[in-house]
Design a protein around this motif. Structure first.
Motif, short mmCIF file in Angstrom:
data_model
loop_
_atom_site.label_atom_id
_atom_site.label_comp_id
_atom_site.label_asym_id
_atom_site.label_seq_id
_atom_site.Cartn_x
_atom_site.Cartn_y
_atom_site.Cartn_z
N HIS A 1 78.11 61.74 115.72
CA HIS A 1 78.80 60.47 116.00
C HIS A 1 77.92 59.33 115.50
CE1 HIS A 1 76.55 61.86 119.54
NE2 HIS A 1 76.16 60.59 119.67
N ASP B 1 82.59 53.20 122.87
CA ASP B 1 81.56 53.89 123.62
C ASP B 1 81.83 53.65 125.11
OD1 ASP B 1 78.40 54.92 122.96
OD2 ASP B 1 78.86 54.27 125.01
N LYS B 2 81.77 54.72 125.87
CA LYS B 2 82.12 54.60 127.29
C LYS B 2 81.10 53.78 128.07
CE LYS B 2 83.64 57.66 131.01
NZ LYS B 2 83.86 59.08 131.33
N SER C 1 81.89 65.87 126.11
CA SER C 1 83.01 65.01 126.49
C SER C 1 83.51 64.11 125.36
CB SER C 1 82.67 64.17 127.72
OG SER C 1 81.73 63.20 127.36
N HIS D 1 76.92 55.52 115.67
CA HIS D 1 77.03 54.33 116.54
C HIS D 1 77.30 53.10 115.67
CE1 HIS D 1 75.34 56.03 120.33
NE2 HIS D 1 74.75 56.86 119.49
N SER E 1 72.20 62.93 122.45
CA SER E 1 72.41 63.67 123.70
C SER E 1 73.78 64.35 123.70
CB SER E 1 72.30 62.73 124.89
OG SER E 1 73.22 61.66 124.74
N MET E 2 74.71 63.80 122.92
CA MET E 2 76.08 64.31 122.96
C MET E 2 76.35 65.20 121.76
SD MET E 2 77.21 62.82 125.67
CE MET E 2 78.99 62.91 125.68
N HIS F 1 71.56 58.37 116.34
CA HIS F 1 70.35 58.69 117.08
C HIS F 1 69.73 59.94 116.47
CE1 HIS F 1 71.46 56.28 120.93
NE2 HIS F 1 70.66 55.61 120.12
P1 AMP Z 1 73.76 59.78 121.61
O1 AMP Z 1 74.27 61.19 121.79
O2 AMP Z 1 72.41 59.55 122.19
O3 AMP Z 1 73.86 59.34 120.19
O4 AMP Z 1 74.73 58.82 122.41
C1 AMP Z 1 75.93 59.23 122.97
C2 AMP Z 1 76.76 58.02 123.23
O5 AMP Z 1 78.00 58.48 123.77
C3 AMP Z 1 76.19 57.06 124.25
O6 AMP Z 1 76.18 55.75 123.67
C4 AMP Z 1 77.13 57.15 125.46
O7 AMP Z 1 77.27 55.90 126.09
C5 AMP Z 1 78.41 57.61 124.81
N1 AMP Z 1 79.30 58.40 125.65
C6 AMP Z 1 78.98 59.34 126.57
N2 AMP Z 1 80.11 59.91 127.05
C7 AMP Z 1 81.15 59.32 126.43
C8 AMP Z 1 82.56 59.47 126.49
N3 AMP Z 1 83.13 60.36 127.29
N4 AMP Z 1 83.32 58.66 125.73
C9 AMP Z 1 82.75 57.76 124.90
N5 AMP Z 1 81.43 57.57 124.79
C10 AMP Z 1 80.64 58.34 125.54
#
Ligand code: AMP
Ligand code: ZN
Length: 397
Positions: A316, A245-246, A222, A318, A311-312, A307
């Motif tokens: 990206h 960040d959402k 997403s 932070h 997870s995403m 990270h």
């Molecule tokens: P990570 O993949 O662990 O580095 O973190 C993923 C980050 O993406 C987390 O801080 C979530 O809060 C953030 N996140 C998840 N979905 C979305 C989205 N659709 N838009 C923006 N941020 C998101």
């Protein structure tokens, strides 16, 4: 598009027509030289004027493109949208826009057309038209950032795209702020918390966002959709986009994403270094613009990093303020993912890629999420998240 040579006669014609229509005293807008180099340049409402090395500005410096910037006045908001078209840097205050970067110039701020030279500012003359109620209300809800030369009244760093900066205020979260804003402009509530857990493994009962052509995309994809959503973008240029960040885990929490697809830190190689450096520079520049909550408070400190096991999907960075003051921060995993070795500073990532050719993630990294809670300031162990949050209050972050 009107080229830089907007003449006074045509401007007056605009005015005349507009006056005739509205039967009132009219507002005008001018780009005024800070070093008396040239006559004020007329900026009719909503009209794009291209300015650069030209007769109007009397700039002869070849570092300045003939079409260095496009300028568009928005009378209702009393701001002027500047876009850098030339390759050499245009800046507002000390912030460079970047090639194809956009920014809002407000009265009182200084625009340097190229290479920190040729100062200009904007002057609105005549009565202001009332701002649209939606935007006025939205900025009223986002007042945490103290007004400063480089921030707009809404707290958005003024070089950031319009409608894209949503600042939390006091107890209000970043998500709450964006929710209010979207309510005002009639958008849907994007900030419903279906935050993934940090681990990509189990327990991610996510709502799937809708993918292209109506196909449900996996939740981990997403971020790609969010990158294209102007309502969450706070900065973009030709290499990266910065989004809110959402599910922010602090007062200020953004993600820097390159347009170019890079899967994760594990695939980084030496040829990614210029991109990593650019992501870092953009993040640093933006974070430096955030103002303290109050006069007695120090400006927020930030960490920029990745990270180790995200997870995403797609890389990206932070950018997160170290107050960790957010209702979204709920679990030990959340806390440990930002305060242990699970969070790798951007500088460290760049150094590893530079020195070792890649980023090596130690095998036991996932275990770090299970560590006892420990204050990131004084390293005291604390038993629960509520107690930890209470304790953080003592550090006056
Ligand atoms: P990570 O993949 O662990 O580095 O973190 C993923 C980050 O993406 C987390 O801080 C979530 O809060 C953030 N996140 C998840 N979905 C979305 C989205 N659709 N838009 C923006 N941020 C998101
Ligand atoms: Zn502490």
């Amino acid at each position: 598009m009107v080229r830089g040579e907007v003449c006074l006669a045509s401007f007056l014609k605009h005015l005349f027509i507009a006056c005739g229509e509205r039967r009132c005293a009219m507002q005008t807008c001018w780009l005024v030289s800070g070093d008396s180099r040239h006559e004020p340049i007329a900026l009719p409402d909503g009209t794009t004027v291209v300015v650069g090395r030209c007769r109007l500005t009397r700039i002869k410096d070849t570092r300045c493109s003939r079409q260095q910037i496009s300028v568009q006045a928005m009378y209702s908001k009393r701001v002027v949208l500047i876009k850098q078209l030339g390759v050499n840097p245009t800046s507002i205050e000390t912030v460079e826009l970047g090639h194809h970067g956009e920014a809002e110039l407000r009265p009182g701020q200084t625009l340097h057309v190229v290479n920190a030279s040729y100062p200009m500012h904007v002057e609105f003359r005549g009565p202001a038209s009332p701002p649209p109620s939606t935007l006025a209300s939205a900025s009223a809800s986002a007042s945490a950032l103290a007004p400063a030369p480089t921030t707009s009244p809404s707290g958005r760093p003024s070089h950031l795209p319009k409608r894209a900066w949503h600042s939390p205020s006091g107890s209000d979260s970043q998500a709450g702020s964006i929710r209010k804003f979207l309510k005002f402009v009639g958008g849907k509530d994007r900030a419903k918390d279906n935050s993934p857990s940090v681990s990509p493994t189990k327990g991610n009962a996510q709502k799937s966002p809708t993918g292209q052509r109506g196909q449900p995309a996996h939740w981990s994809q997403s971020l790609r959709d969010a990158m294209d959503d102007p309502s969450v973008q706070i900065f973009r240029d030709d290499q990266v986009v910065v989004i809110l960040d959402k599910f922010p885990k602090a007062r200020h929490h953004w993600l820097v994403l390159p347009w170019r697809f890079v899967a994760n830190v594990g695939v980084l190689r030496a040829d990614h270094l210029p991109l990593l450096r650019h992501m870092h520079d953009v993040a640093e520049r933006l974070s430096r613009q955030v103002q303290p909550l109050g006069a007695a408070t120090a400006p927020p400190t930030f960490r920029l990093g990745y990270h180790a096991i995200p997870s995403m999907s797609r890389i990206h960075m932070h950018v997160i303020s170290q107050d960790f003051d957010s209702p979204r921060l709920k679990t030990k995993k959340h806390w440990n993912s930002f305060t242990t070795g699970y969070f790798i500073d951007s500088e460290v990532v760049m150094r590893m890629v530079e020195e070792d050719g890649r980023v090596v993630i130690p095998e036991d990294t996932a275990e770090l999420l299970k560590k006892p809670l420990q204050c990131h300031m004084c390293h005291r162990e604390i038993s629960t998240i509520p107690k930890l949050k209470e304790h953080l209050g003592t550090h006056k972050l």
